[in-house]
Scaffold this active site. Sequence first.
Site, PDB file in Angstrom:
ATOM      1  NE  ARG A  29      -3.912   0.139   2.105  1.00 52.88           N
ATOM      2  CZ  ARG A  29      -5.130   0.264   2.915  1.00 52.88           C
ATOM      3  NH1 ARG A  29      -5.533  -0.378   3.716  1.00 52.88           N
ATOM      4  NH2 ARG A  29      -5.686   1.383   2.641  1.00 52.88           N
ATOM      5  CG  HIS A  75      -6.495  -0.625  -4.394  1.00 50.93           C
ATOM      6  ND1 HIS A  75      -5.372  -1.082  -4.117  1.00 50.93           N
ATOM      7  CD2 HIS A  75      -6.827   0.378  -3.633  1.00 50.93           C
ATOM      8  CE1 HIS A  75      -4.979  -0.279  -3.295  1.00 50.93           C
ATOM      9  NE2 HIS A  75      -5.901   0.705  -2.716  1.00 50.93           N
ATOM     10  CE1 TYR A 119     -21.644  17.212  -9.855  1.00 52.98           C
ATOM     11  CE2 TYR A 119     -20.121  17.461  -7.852  1.00 52.98           C
ATOM     12  CZ  TYR A 119     -21.344  17.435  -8.736  1.00 52.98           C
ATOM     13  OH  TYR A 119     -22.598  17.547  -7.763  1.00 52.98           O
TER      14      TYR A 119
END
Length: 746
Positions: A29, A75, A119
């Site tokens: 990670r 993931h 968006y």
Amino acid sequence: MAQEIIQTEYSEIMQKSYIDYAMSVIVARALPDVRDGLKPVQRRTLYDMYELGTRYDKPYRKSARIVGDTMGKFHPHGDSSIYGALVVMAQDFKMGLPLVDGHGNFGSIEGDGAAAMRYTEARLQKMTQEVFLADLDRNVVDFVPNFDETEKEPVVLPARIPNLLVNGSEGIAVGMATSIPPHNLGEVIDATIALIRDQNLSDDKLMDIVQGPDFPTGGIVVNQDELAEIYRTGTGKIRIRGKVEVEKIPRTERQRLVVTQIPYTMIGMGIGKFLNDCAALADSRLGSEIADISNQSSKEGIRIVLDLRKGADPSYIEKLLYKKTRLEDTFGVNMLAVADGRPETLSLRRILEAHIDFQFDIATRKYTSLLKSEEKKKDIQEGLIRAVDVIDLIIEILRGSKDRKMARDCLVTGNTEGIRFKTVKSQKAASKLHFTETQADAILEMKLYRLIGLELDSLQADYDQTLKNIAAYTDILNSYDSMANVIISELLSFKKAYARPRRTVITNAGAVVIEEKKAEAYPCVFLMDRFGYARTVDEPVYEKNREAADSENRIVLHTMSDAKLCIYTDIGRQHILKVEDVPHGKFRDKGTPIDNLCNYDSKDELYIDVIPLSNIVNMRLIFVTEGGFVKQVEGSEFDVAKKTVAATKLDEGDRLLSVHLAHFQTTMVLHTANQYLLRMNEDDIPLQKKNARGVRGIQLGEADRVENVWYLEEGAPTEAVIEEKTVALNRLKISQRGAKGTKLRK
């Protein structure tokens, strides 16, 4: 079913679990891989975008679609981490070479966050496809199952540039963190090529090529001489400054400072903090020459303007900004990455060597795959060329066969059983055919137009080209120099296409020294009441309130505003207090506890005197303790830089009673608890160091101690009231130091 109970130590389980967790965070990670310079979330996001088809020449896709697909396939750690990684990879002010082409609000250098993922839109950069994702279909890297074993994902992307250096990396793992600055693509490629050509290239030569970090925000690195050690060890601190230009304000005699580049560490909320710090400076005595501050930054770049007053010194204000704000900051370097499956702090050479090894591994796997493909193509082409020469026989076999299998067996093994031939001669010829299975399949699928004359010539030309390819690929696989030349050629093409000029200047510059413009000193009066609250007032204010000031305060001291005061306490300490640090105001202001102004601690010590340092330096101090010890010390010993020092040495249980400026040819009187009085000359007290205990001033009886000290100076009181009896101190007999003294009669 029988159950087995396993007894184990709880601490061992906790230790193993924590180690497993820590390694998972470190490797899976938080830390980048040295080979492609990417963290797992970045790698998976880019690969998912590639699989989704969001290529540079395709329309943008909603970020929410990319994030959701990445989370569902590769993931499963939450959408915020994936979108955060996607946003950073699209920000040209954070990445030396952005990997994602973002469309919409992806945040700003001033700390504005990106719009919600629903968006914004994104797609891959052309560079990312060519440099990071090319040749994935040629077995250049290993693939492993995803978390639920429904998909395959690459262990590492086949990055063709040292991305760990080009884009840098930041991450916090368990017990370790990585912080790698971005570098210039052209310089990193040149260094890689130089190391491929000469594996024994010295570190100094590498540093001549890679001058240092190249931050997207520009700036000036000012500790060039320290970079060699930083890149040799992989750790250190880089000092970076913003770029400041001086402009003349039109139609005036004034000037302005314009910040056009900022330190990389100021990205985000650091710019707002810088503006606040500039405003605070403008309000202070130091930065009073700053008249106005405005942030005129835009998409074109950073532009923070500081208008100066008439006659201001731009050089002084520039130094002030470097010294008092984050316009000069430190970037901590810790080049930690996953190498060979474990975290390792890497030097510049080690990173480049790991990348070169990775490139040779990619090239070996790529050209091995290409060689196999060309050899298969060669086999087919040879079969087709042979087939053209006996095309009539093959057509006769096809027409006489009952099914495809019968015709294929005849072409491969020469088995003519069941096939109808026109002549025995044709049957004998067919029995001698021995095509490979691959060639037989190609023949059976061959289209008739391939029998056209020009097509036959094309087939022969393709065959000749295939032979050349096989020879070239074989040479690359068998020769280090040939493979190196291929890798170098690729690197040079990437440099030509994507390299840009250096933005960050590398130089040497000393620490900023500011000669602060001191305000003109003025006389004032230092007041401290019995509760330890201190303040200063102007002399006229004191004179107006003299009676109240003298009665309400334990210490009333006339001094200058730029003076230093020495506070002596009963445990033998000296505290330095700057008068300018003491609040100055009205007479009835409460003031500030002395504890807050210096290192004095009212819980453990009691102040016994306050003396201006300027009075001490060229004089001597007399010390008297309750245990009867006395000494003289040169005042210059107390002019020190430290705010707190030991003023004298004390025996256990002893306390400092008096500190006084020595006046030669005068006497002093010691008064004990058992009512003994001893008058002696100050000249009899020896001169010693401040760390000395002193000598015996009066011989004390059992359980006796010194309670008072009087200094008989000209104009000073010569009488004292002791147990309601007035004593004429100047009439006491002068005795030798160390005597027992005279018992006070009742």
